[in-house]
Design a protein around this motif. Structure first.
Motif, mmCIF file in Angstrom:
data_model
loop_
_atom_site.group_PDB
_atom_site.id
_atom_site.type_symbol
_atom_site.label_atom_id
_atom_site.label_comp_id
_atom_site.label_asym_id
_atom_site.label_seq_id
_atom_site.Cartn_x
_atom_site.Cartn_y
_atom_site.Cartn_z
ATOM 1 N N LEU A 1 0.812 -1.218 0.000
ATOM 2 C CA LEU A 1 0.000 0.000 0.000
ATOM 3 C C LEU A 1 0.843 1.265 0.000
ATOM 4 C CD1 LEU A 1 -2.922 -0.899 2.446
ATOM 5 C CD2 LEU A 1 -2.925 -0.882 -0.048
ATOM 6 N N SER A 2 2.045 1.187 0.492
ATOM 7 C CA SER A 2 2.878 2.393 0.584
ATOM 8 C C SER A 2 3.212 2.970 -0.790
ATOM 9 C CB SER A 2 4.168 2.107 1.340
ATOM 10 O OG SER A 2 4.923 1.113 0.672
ATOM 11 N N GLN B 1 0.953 2.807 -3.318
ATOM 12 C CA GLN B 1 -0.315 2.950 -4.016
ATOM 13 C C GLN B 1 -0.962 4.301 -3.712
ATOM 14 O OE1 GLN B 1 -1.557 0.776 -6.156
ATOM 15 N NE2 GLN B 1 -0.047 -0.830 -5.828
ATOM 16 N N THR B 2 -1.729 4.788 -4.686
ATOM 17 C CA THR B 2 -2.599 5.943 -4.459
ATOM 18 C C THR B 2 -3.985 5.423 -4.114
ATOM 19 O OG1 THR B 2 -1.390 7.407 -5.951
ATOM 20 C CG2 THR B 2 -3.686 7.943 -5.526
ATOM 21 N N ILE B 3 -4.551 5.941 -3.043
ATOM 22 C CA ILE B 3 -5.852 5.463 -2.585
ATOM 23 C C ILE B 3 -6.874 6.586 -2.642
ATOM 24 C CG2 ILE B 3 -7.132 4.761 -0.524
ATOM 25 C CD1 ILE B 3 -5.034 2.826 0.152
ATOM 26 N N VAL C 1 -5.283 1.434 7.623
ATOM 27 C CA VAL C 1 -5.097 1.190 6.194
ATOM 28 C C VAL C 1 -4.724 2.481 5.481
ATOM 29 C CG1 VAL C 1 -6.267 0.533 4.061
ATOM 30 C CG2 VAL C 1 -6.607 -0.816 6.137
ATOM 31 N N LEU C 2 -5.394 3.554 5.847
ATOM 32 C CA LEU C 2 -5.151 4.839 5.191
ATOM 33 C C LEU C 2 -3.728 5.323 5.436
ATOM 34 C CD1 LEU C 2 -6.782 6.856 3.497
ATOM 35 C CD2 LEU C 2 -7.227 8.126 5.597
ATOM 36 N N ARG D 1 -1.126 3.610 5.934
ATOM 37 C CA ARG D 1 -0.129 2.755 5.287
ATOM 38 C C ARG D 1 -0.016 3.036 3.792
ATOM 39 N NH1 ARG D 1 -2.607 -2.631 6.245
ATOM 40 N NH2 ARG D 1 -1.128 -3.248 4.587
ATOM 41 N N SER D 2 -0.933 3.813 3.264
ATOM 42 C CA SER D 2 -0.952 4.053 1.822
ATOM 43 C C SER D 2 0.020 5.161 1.441
ATOM 44 C CB SER D 2 -2.365 4.423 1.378
ATOM 45 O OG SER D 2 -2.747 5.672 1.927
ATOM 46 N N LYS E 1 -2.936 9.996 -0.784
ATOM 47 C CA LYS E 1 -4.304 9.800 -0.325
ATOM 48 C C LYS E 1 -5.219 10.877 -0.916
ATOM 49 C CE LYS E 1 -2.591 9.851 3.858
ATOM 50 N NZ LYS E 1 -1.208 9.429 3.681
#
Length: 540
Positions: free
Chosen positions: A59-60, A62-64, A152-153, A155-156, A159
């Motif tokens: 996740l680090s 990734q764009t969420i 979770v947020l 770790r991304s 954002k």
């Protein structure tokens, strides 16, 4: 015929109130059952359950994109946030209108209900003065964040928060406290610097717009979306390759975000309400207000007209609580063993409300002079003890305090402003050169309904709101005496700072508060957009 009409009316009202009761018990926050409206062609992305996202290790990078209300906040009701805007920015009447209108909001569709609440809360509010989104709402948003969704947020990588609330309500919270880079929310219409209570129409974002939002990032690399089963997905999610859906069952099992896990400590916040204004809590507040006003009048009359020995038991009986803790070598205010005592005792305390000097005076069982940086004229007139306003000019204030100490005991709050949370602001070192006898005093105050402090409101109302609480309480701890110095000259700044920092640390230790280097200027810059310096004769 009349019986049939009566029977029909009875059935109609029974059906109406049954539906209303169900909505109020479970205010869907204008929630509809999930569909993927706005996100076309399920072949473009892969829908998965949210629990599988928690175990991903990449996740680090990734764009969420996440739905703020559906996947971050535990509560499904938006009413408390709109009530905070109505009460804090619009006043009591606007808050009452919103409360009375809320049952009808629960019965109509999501978009119309949102528009009604926006109209009531924002119509006529000046754009430049609205600071609720940065000064008030973050505290309540943080208390509503689900810990599992937060993990979770955090770790991304990048954002993006998508909200159906007006952007001015959520942007400060998301950017300042959750480090969200991009906030996509509804825009409010402004005419001549005032909100008109209308939102801009929803605009579907083109691929070019989306690339601008993501700073030119290549969207083909894959963007992860987090949505909710309880609401349609925004068109923004159409660029996602994977979408993870949060269910009601997931959110029910979430825990509240602990304060020690906040990415940024919540030290300063404003507003009068000390409780979360849910519909039932807001109704209770309005029902309590007349009684609270009556309590304020009775408590004020007793405190101002009767001596301490008589007023203290009466005030305790009608709800005011005071807990006193003294050191083993108890500080005596009637010590006559010091024959050559030329100055009174200097009491130095942290600052919770305007009542700090008064409660210390009650603890010592004698009147005591208080010096303050800013105080409303009304509070000065009604204060049962002597108060003296500082000028913020060092030499002038030093002479005045030295003179007051030669006349008797003195109390001051070197923080220069109040702090609601368990933190202590930096102490001004001026008091260290005032006398050799300094008594640190650790003070903590607790309220359940209204805060008795404000940064941007009318400070003359601070005593009113504090005394209106059902059971306001104070804890006063007298600590061991500290040796000050009357020989601090211009070259002894280091010694003054050492004494100030030592006393700050001792008070923090007694209260289990965290000491900071933040100042009055920092607080007012964050909450009110000013430096906190109020001229004499103003509403301070």
């Amino acid at each position: 015929m009349a019986d049939k009409v009566f029977s029909f009316k009875s059935f109609f009202f029974f059906f109406f109130f049954r539906v209303l009761f169900r909505r109020l018990r479970n205010p869907r926050s204008f929630h509809k059952k999930a569909s993927c409206n706005g996100v076309h062609s399920s072949s473009q992305f892969k829908l998965q359950r949210y629990c599988s996202l928690q175990h991903r290790s990449d996740l680090s990078k990734q764009t969420i994109i996440f739905d703020v209300e559906g996947t971050l906040l535990k509560s499904s009701s938006l009413f408390p946030y709109f009530m905070l805007v109505a009460f804090e920015a619009g006043g009591l009447l606007r808050a009452l209108v919103l409360l009375l209108m809320y049952p009808f909001v629960c019965l109509i569709n999501e978009e119309m209900g949102l528009k009604m609440m926006v109209m009531v809360c924002f119509c006529g509010i000046k754009e430049g003065t609205l600071r609720v989104g940065t000064a008030v709402l973050p505290k309540y948003f943080l208390e509503d964040v689900g810990f599992e969704g937060f993990q979770v947020l955090m770790r991304s990588g990048k954002k993006v928060g998508a909200s159906k609330l007006p952007r001015v309500m959520v942007e400060g919270f998301l950017r300042d406290y959750l480090e969200v880079e991009v906030v996509v929310g509804r825009e409010l219409k402004v005419v001549n610097g005032y909100y008109v209570g209308l939102m801009e129409h929803k605009v579907r974002k083109s691929a070019l717009d989306l690339e601008k939002i993501f700073g030119g990032q290549n969207l083909d690399t894959g963007v992860i979306g987090i949505g909710s089963f309880c609401k349609p997905l925004d068109h923004l999610f159409s660029i996602c390759k994977e979408i993870y859906m949060v269910s009601d069952a997931d959110k029910r099992n979430w825990h509240c975000l602990p304060k020690d896990k906040y990415p940024k400590p919540l030290i300063f916040h404003d507003g009068r309400l000390a409780l979360r204004p849910s519909p039932l809590a807001t109704l209770a507040i309005f029902m309590y207000l007349p009684f609270g006003l009556f309590l304020f009048i009775i408590r004020s009359l007793v405190a101002l007209s009767l001596p301490y020995k008589i007023s203290n038991p009466i005030l305790a009986f009608i709800g005011l609580r005071l807990k006193i803790t003294k050191p083993n070598s108890s500080v005596s205010t009637t010590d006559t063993n010091v024959e050559h005592k030329s100055k009174g005792i200097l009491y130095v305390c942290n600052h919770k409300t305007l009542f700090d000097p008064l409660y210390l005076s009650v603890t010592l069982n004698k009147p005591i002079t208080a010096v303050t940086y800013s105080l409303s004229r009304i509070s000065e007139l009604l204060a049962p003890i002597k108060t003296v306003r500082l000028t913020r000019k060092r030499e002038q204030d030093a002479k005045m305090m030295d003179k007051l100490l030669s006349q008797g005991d003195l109390v001051l709050c070197p923080e220069g402003t109040t702090c609601r949370e368990p933190y202590i602001l930096r102490f001004s070192p001026l008091f260290a050169e005032m006398g050799d006898e300094i008594v640190p005093v650790a003070i903590d105050a607790h309220v359940s309904m209204f805060y008795g402090t404000t940064a941007s409101g009318l400070k003359c109302l601070d005593p009113l709101f504090f005394m209106m609480n059902p059971f306001p309480s104070y804890n006063v701890k007298l600590l061991e005496k500290v040796s000050g110095t009357t020989r601090c000259h211009d070259g002894d700044d280091e010694l003054r700072l050492k004494i100030a920092n030592h006393i700050q640390k001792e008070i923090g230790k007694a209260l289990e508060f965290e000491c900071t280097k933040l100042t009055r200027k920092d607080k007012y810059t964050i909450l009110a957009g000013t430096e906190g310096i109020v001229k004499a004769g103003t509403k301070s």
